[in-house]
Design a protein around this motif. Structure first.
Motif, PDB file in Angstrom:
ATOM      1  N   TYR A 161       0.844  -1.192   0.000  1.00 23.23           N
ATOM      2  CA  TYR A 161       0.000   0.000   0.000  1.00 23.23           C
ATOM      3  C   TYR A 161       0.882   1.247   0.000  1.00 23.23           C
ATOM      4  CZ  TYR A 161      -3.454  -3.419   1.577  1.00 23.23           C
ATOM      5  OH  TYR A 161      -4.269  -4.528   1.676  1.00 23.23           O
ATOM      6  N   ILE A 162       0.452   2.260  -0.721  1.00 23.02           N
ATOM      7  CA  ILE A 162       1.195   3.520  -0.745  1.00 23.02           C
ATOM      8  C   ILE A 162       0.234   4.679  -0.478  1.00 23.02           C
ATOM      9  CG2 ILE A 162       3.082   2.770  -2.234  1.00 23.02           C
ATOM     10  CD1 ILE A 162       1.622   3.897  -4.601  1.00 23.02           C
ATOM     11  N   PHE A 163       0.802   5.778   0.033  1.00 28.05           N
ATOM     12  CA  PHE A 163       0.012   6.969   0.354  1.00 28.05           C
ATOM     13  C   PHE A 163       0.849   8.218   0.113  1.00 28.05           C
ATOM     14  CE2 PHE A 163      -0.833  10.376   3.353  1.00 28.05           C
ATOM     15  CZ  PHE A 163      -2.176  10.635   3.112  1.00 28.05           C
ATOM     16  N   VAL A 164       0.217   9.275  -0.446  1.00 32.07           N
ATOM     17  CA  VAL A 164       0.833  10.601  -0.513  1.00 32.07           C
ATOM     18  C   VAL A 164      -0.228  11.622  -0.139  1.00 32.07           C
ATOM     19  CG1 VAL A 164       2.577  10.025  -2.242  1.00 32.07           C
ATOM     20  CG2 VAL A 164       0.349  10.844  -2.988  1.00 32.07           C
ATOM     21  N   SER A 165       0.185  12.685   0.536  1.00 31.95           N
ATOM     22  CA  SER A 165      -0.777  13.712   0.949  1.00 31.95           C
ATOM     23  C   SER A 165      -1.136  14.639  -0.202  1.00 31.95           C
ATOM     24  CB  SER A 165      -0.227  14.521   2.120  1.00 31.95           C
ATOM     25  OG  SER A 165       0.945  15.229   1.729  1.00 31.95           O
ATOM     26  N   SER A 166      -0.187  14.837  -1.135  1.00 28.52           N
ATOM     27  CA  SER A 166      -0.461  15.685  -2.300  1.00 28.52           C
ATOM     28  C   SER A 166       0.536  15.375  -3.401  1.00 28.52           C
ATOM     29  CB  SER A 166      -0.378  17.172  -1.934  1.00 28.52           C
ATOM     30  OG  SER A 166       0.910  17.497  -1.482  1.00 28.52           O
ATOM     31  N   PHE A 167       0.170  15.755  -4.632  1.00 27.79           N
ATOM     32  CA  PHE A 167       1.019  15.450  -5.784  1.00 27.79           C
ATOM     33  C   PHE A 167       0.997  16.609  -6.758  1.00 27.79           C
ATOM     34  CE2 PHE A 167       1.340  13.717 -10.139  1.00 27.79           C
ATOM     35  CZ  PHE A 167       2.610  13.183 -10.077  1.00 27.79           C
ATOM     36  N   ASN A 168       2.162  16.996  -7.258  1.00 23.75           N
ATOM     37  CA  ASN A 168       2.279  18.059  -8.255  1.00 23.75           C
ATOM     38  C   ASN A 168       2.657  17.418  -9.579  1.00 23.75           C
ATOM     39  OD1 ASN A 168       3.501  20.182  -9.930  1.00 23.75           O
ATOM     40  ND2 ASN A 168       3.300  21.476  -8.113  1.00 23.75           N
ATOM     41  N   ASN A 199      12.164  10.505 -11.545  1.00 24.55           N
ATOM     42  CA  ASN A 199      13.247  10.891 -12.463  1.00 24.55           C
ATOM     43  C   ASN A 199      13.000  10.243 -13.816  1.00 24.55           C
ATOM     44  OD1 ASN A 199      14.712  12.207 -10.303  1.00 24.55           O
ATOM     45  ND2 ASN A 199      15.205  10.143  -9.568  1.00 24.55           N
ATOM     46  N   GLU A 200      12.544  11.034 -14.747  1.00 24.89           N
ATOM     47  CA  GLU A 200      12.123  10.509 -16.050  1.00 24.89           C
ATOM     48  C   GLU A 200      13.264   9.816 -16.786  1.00 24.89           C
ATOM     49  OE1 GLU A 200       9.561   9.498 -18.957  1.00 24.89           O
ATOM     50  OE2 GLU A 200       8.967  10.654 -17.199  1.00 24.89           O
ATOM     51  N   ARG A 201      14.442  10.436 -16.793  1.00 27.24           N
ATOM     52  CA  ARG A 201      15.556   9.886 -17.570  1.00 27.24           C
ATOM     53  C   ARG A 201      16.068   8.566 -16.993  1.00 27.24           C
ATOM     54  NH1 ARG A 201      20.290  13.956 -19.053  1.00 27.24           N
ATOM     55  NH2 ARG A 201      18.485  14.851 -20.147  1.00 27.24           N
ATOM     56  N   GLN A 202      16.215   8.499 -15.679  1.00 21.68           N
ATOM     57  CA  GLN A 202      16.750   7.288 -15.051  1.00 21.68           C
ATOM     58  C   GLN A 202      15.682   6.240 -14.738  1.00 21.68           C
ATOM     59  OE1 GLN A 202      17.229  10.401 -13.786  1.00 21.68           O
ATOM     60  NE2 GLN A 202      19.375  10.804 -14.331  1.00 21.68           N
ATOM     61  N   LYS A 203      14.412   6.655 -14.842  1.00 18.94           N
ATOM     62  CA  LYS A 203      13.295   5.764 -14.500  1.00 18.94           C
ATOM     63  C   LYS A 203      13.391   5.297 -13.048  1.00 18.94           C
ATOM     64  CE  LYS A 203      11.840   5.977 -18.741  1.00 18.94           C
ATOM     65  NZ  LYS A 203      10.678   6.813 -19.093  1.00 18.94           N
ATOM     66  N   THR A 204      13.781   6.229 -12.185  1.00 13.65           N
ATOM     67  CA  THR A 204      13.896   5.917 -10.760  1.00 13.65           C
ATOM     68  C   THR A 204      13.147   6.975  -9.949  1.00 13.65           C
ATOM     69  OG1 THR A 204      15.937   7.197 -10.536  1.00 13.65           O
ATOM     70  CG2 THR A 204      16.154   4.842 -11.075  1.00 13.65           C
ATOM     71  N   TYR A 205      13.065   6.745  -8.654  1.00 13.37           N
ATOM     72  CA  TYR A 205      12.456   7.690  -7.730  1.00 13.37           C
ATOM     73  C   TYR A 205      13.521   8.186  -6.750  1.00 13.37           C
ATOM     74  CZ  TYR A 205       7.948   5.885  -9.305  1.00 13.37           C
ATOM     75  OH  TYR A 205       6.873   5.508 -10.072  1.00 13.37           O
ATOM     76  N   LYS A 227      18.777  11.445   1.231  1.00 16.70           N
ATOM     77  CA  LYS A 227      18.232  11.205  -0.106  1.00 16.70           C
ATOM     78  C   LYS A 227      18.575   9.796  -0.545  1.00 16.70           C
ATOM     79  CE  LYS A 227      18.474  12.752  -4.925  1.00 16.70           C
ATOM     80  NZ  LYS A 227      19.133  13.634  -5.913  1.00 16.70           N
ATOM     81  N   LYS A 228      17.612   9.139  -1.176  1.00 18.08           N
ATOM     82  CA  LYS A 228      17.855   7.777  -1.652  1.00 18.08           C
ATOM     83  C   LYS A 228      17.139   7.578  -2.984  1.00 18.08           C
ATOM     84  CE  LYS A 228      17.434   2.881  -0.370  1.00 18.08           C
ATOM     85  NZ  LYS A 228      18.884   2.579  -0.439  1.00 18.08           N
ATOM     86  N   ASP A 229      17.867   7.087  -3.977  1.00 20.19           N
ATOM     87  CA  ASP A 229      17.290   6.755  -5.278  1.00 20.19           C
ATOM     88  C   ASP A 229      16.965   5.266  -5.326  1.00 20.19           C
ATOM     89  OD1 ASP A 229      17.595   9.366  -6.101  1.00 20.19           O
ATOM     90  OD2 ASP A 229      19.573   9.016  -6.996  1.00 20.19           O
ATOM     91  N   THR A 230      15.777   4.961  -5.794  1.00 17.47           N
ATOM     92  CA  THR A 230      15.366   3.558  -5.841  1.00 17.47           C
ATOM     93  C   THR A 230      14.352   3.344  -6.949  1.00 17.47           C
ATOM     94  OG1 THR A 230      14.514   1.723  -4.493  1.00 17.47           O
ATOM     95  CG2 THR A 230      13.449   3.859  -4.203  1.00 17.47           C
ATOM     96  N   VAL A 231      13.915   2.103  -7.099  1.00 14.60           N
ATOM     97  CA  VAL A 231      12.939   1.727  -8.131  1.00 14.60           C
ATOM     98  C   VAL A 231      11.707   1.131  -7.442  1.00 14.60           C
ATOM     99  CG1 VAL A 231      12.476   0.254 -10.122  1.00 14.60           C
ATOM    100  CG2 VAL A 231      14.750   1.287  -9.830  1.00 14.60           C
ATOM    101  N   PHE A 232      10.510   1.550  -7.885  1.00 16.38           N
ATOM    102  CA  PHE A 232       9.261   0.993  -7.378  1.00 16.38           C
ATOM    103  C   PHE A 232       8.444   0.428  -8.535  1.00 16.38           C
ATOM    104  CE2 PHE A 232       9.818   4.150  -3.828  1.00 16.38           C
ATOM    105  CZ  PHE A 232      10.025   3.196  -2.835  1.00 16.38           C
ATOM    106  N   LYS A 233       7.453  -0.355  -8.198  1.00 13.31           N
ATOM    107  CA  LYS A 233       6.604  -0.984  -9.223  1.00 13.31           C
ATOM    108  C   LYS A 233       5.564  -0.014  -9.785  1.00 13.31           C
ATOM    109  CE  LYS A 233       6.849  -5.503  -6.916  1.00 13.31           C
ATOM    110  NZ  LYS A 233       6.046  -6.556  -6.244  1.00 13.31           N
ATOM    111  N   PHE A 234       5.240   1.006  -9.030  1.00 15.28           N
ATOM    112  CA  PHE A 234       4.146   1.884  -9.430  1.00 15.28           C
ATOM    113  C   PHE A 234       4.640   3.108 -10.183  1.00 15.28           C
ATOM    114  CE2 PHE A 234       5.535   3.145  -5.231  1.00 15.28           C
ATOM    115  CZ  PHE A 234       5.697   4.518  -5.354  1.00 15.28           C
ATOM    116  N   ASP A 235       3.709   3.790 -10.844  1.00 12.52           N
ATOM    117  CA  ASP A 235       3.987   5.042 -11.537  1.00 12.52           C
ATOM    118  C   ASP A 235       3.252   6.150 -10.792  1.00 12.52           C
ATOM    119  OD1 ASP A 235       4.341   7.148 -13.219  1.00 12.52           O
ATOM    120  OD2 ASP A 235       3.446   6.211 -14.981  1.00 12.52           O
ATOM    121  N   LEU A 236       3.940   7.256 -10.526  1.00 15.84           N
ATOM    122  CA  LEU A 236       3.298   8.349  -9.796  1.00 15.84           C
ATOM    123  C   LEU A 236       2.061   8.875 -10.518  1.00 15.84           C
ATOM    124  CD1 LEU A 236       6.025  10.664  -8.228  1.00 15.84           C
ATOM    125  CD2 LEU A 236       4.337   9.225  -7.088  1.00 15.84           C
ATOM    126  N   GLU A 237       2.050   8.793 -11.841  1.00 13.63           N
ATOM    127  CA  GLU A 237       0.889   9.251 -12.601  1.00 13.63           C
ATOM    128  C   GLU A 237      -0.341   8.437 -12.241  1.00 13.63           C
ATOM    129  OE1 GLU A 237      -0.793  11.886 -15.452  1.00 13.63           O
ATOM    130  OE2 GLU A 237       1.095  11.829 -14.375  1.00 13.63           O
TER     131      GLU A 237
END
Length: 361
Positions: A161-168, A199-205, A227-237
Motif C-alpha cells: 500500500y502507498i500513500f501521498v498527501s499531495s502530488f504536483n 526521475n524521467e531519464r533514469q526511470k527511478t524515484y 536522499k535515496k534513489d530507488t525503483v518501485f513498481k508503481f507510476d506516480l501518474e
C-alpha cells in the motif's frame, strides 16, 4: 403488427423528439459561444479545436438534457392531439388507454436503445473532448485542477500500500510519501519520505528524508538517509487519475477501470460507480417520463397546451434536479451509489403509475 394509429403516433413521437433536439442544441451552442468567445480569442484557440469542441459539445449537451427534451416533446404533440379531440376519438372507438399507450412505449424503447448505445460508446469520447478542451483552453491550462491530487491512497499489489498527501503533476513530485508491505496480515516493513520525485531519464524515484523500518521478530531494523534513489513498481501518474476519467471510458473499459480502482482503494470509487449506473438509469427514465407525459397531456384542459407545458416543464426540471442531487449525494456520502442513482426513477415511477391510473379513469 402496427395499426395506422400506432404508426401515426409513433411518427409524431420520433419526429417531435428529433425536432426538439435540433431546436435546443443550436441554442445551447449559441449561449456557450457567447460565454466563452472572449476566452477563446484571448488564448488564441485554433479553429479546428473549436470545431471539434462543438461537435463534442452537441453530443454531451444532448445526452445531459435528454430527459427534458424527450418529456417536453411528448407533452407538446400529445397536447395537440388532445386539443384537436383526436385522443377522444381514438378512445371512443373502443381502444383502451393502455392500448393507446403502445406506440408511445415502442417509441420509448427505440429512444432508450439509442440512448444506451450512445451512452456506451459515443458519449465517453465526446465527454473526453469536451472536458479536455475546457481545461486546456478555458481554465488556464488547469491540469492540476482536473486531478485528484490530495490524500491519495492506493493498493498496488495484494500486500503493498502507498500513500501521498499531495502530488504536483508538473514537478512530478509527491509529498508525505509512505509505503507499507504486509505478509500474512503482519507489517513486514514501512518506507516513508517527506518527498518523492520521479526521475524521467533514469526511470527511478528520489526519496528525501528517507526512512525504512523493517519489523523483526524481536528487534526492528531502522535505515535512514537524506536522499535515496530507488525503483518501485508503481507510476506516480497512477496516483493521480483525472477526476472525470470515468466519463471518458467506454462501458467495457469503465468496468475494468472500476475493478482496478476498487482494488487500489480509490477514494473516488463512488464517483466512478455513479457514471456506470447512470448509463442504465437514463435510458430507463425514457419509459417513465413517457408515461408521465402522456398521462399529464392526454386530457383536454381549460388552459390548453400552455397548462400542459407548464406542468411538463415543472416535472422535467424536478426530475433533473433530483437526479443531480442524488448523484452528488452518492459521490460525497456513504450512500450506496446504485440506490442514489435509481431513486429519481423510483420516485417518478411511482408518480407515473399514479398519474396513469387517474388518466385511465
Amino acid at each position: 403488427m402496427l395499426s395506422i394509429i400506432d404508426k401515426y403516433i409513433l411518427k409524431r413521437y420520433l419526429i417531435t423528439f428529433s425536432m426538439m433536439l435540433l431546436l435546443f442544441v443550436p441554442i445551447g451552442i449559441i449561449i456557450d459561444v457567447s460565454e466563452k468567445v472572449n476566452k477563446m480569442i484571448e488564448n488564441k484557440v485554433p479553429f479546428k479545436a473549436i470545431a471539434s469542441y462543438y461537435v463534442d459539445f452537441t453530443v454531451y449537451f444532448a445526452n445531459l438534457l435528454f430527459p427534458i427534451f424527450l418529456f417536453l416533446s411528448i407533452i407538446w404533440f400529445t397536447s395537440k392531439l388532445a386539443n384537436n379531440t383526436e385522443i377522444i376519438a381514438i378512445l371512443s372507438s373502443g381502444i383502451s388507454f393502455t392500448r393507446f399507450l403502445r406506440p408511445y412505449i415502442i417509441g420509448a424503447t427505440l429512444v432508450s436503445i439509442f440512448a444506451l448505445l450512445v451512452g456506451f460508446f459515443l458519449v465517453p469520447k465526446a465527454s473526453e473532448g469536451f472536458k479536455n478542451f475546457r481545461y486546456m483552453y478555458l481554465i488556464g491550462n488547469g491540469q492540476n485542477e482536473i486531478r485528484d491530487n490530495s490524500n491519495v491512497f492506493r493498493q498496488i499489489s495484494s500486500d503493498e500500500y502507498i500513500f501521498v498527501s499531495s502530488f504536483n503533476s508538473q514537478s512530478q513530485m509527491a509529498f508525505d510519501f509512505s509505503m507499507e508491505k504486509f505478509e500474512k496480515d503482519k507489517l513486514k516493513y514501512k518506507i516513508s519520505a517527506s518527498r518523492i520525485k520521479w526521475n524521467e531519464r533514469q526511470k527511478t524515484y528520489s526519496l528525501f528524508n528517507f526512512k525504512k523500518r523493517k519489523v523483526g521478530e524481536t528487534n526492528d531494523i531502522l535505515e535512514s538517509a537524506d536522499k535515496k534513489d530507488t525503483v518501485f513498481k508503481f507510476d506516480l501518474e497512477d496516483l493521480t487519475p483525472v477526476v472525470f476519467i470515468a466519463e471518458t471510458l467506454s462501458y467495457t473499459d469503465l468496468t475494468k477501470f472500476i475493478d482496478k480502482e476498487r482494488a487500489r482503494g480509490s477514494s473516488n470509487i463512488n464517483t466512478y460507480l455513479v457514471v456506470l449506473y447512470k448509463k442504465y438509469s437514463i435510458p430507463v427514465s425514457a419509459f417513465i417520463l413517457t408515461i408521465i407525459a402522456v398521462a399529464v397531456s392526454s386530457m383536454k384542459r381549460r388552459g390548453g397546451m400552455g397548462t400542459n407545458l407548464a406542468i411538463g416543464i415543472l416535472l422535467a426540471f424536478a426530475f433533473v434536479f433530483l437526479d443531480k442531487i442524488f448523484g452528488v449525494l452518492a459521490e460525497k456520502s456513504a450512500a450506496p451509489p446504485i440506490i442514489a442513482v435509481w431513486i429519481p426513477n423510483i420516485l417518478f415511477g411511482i408518480l407515473a403509475l399514479f398519474l396513469l391510473r387517474n388518466a385511465k379513469r
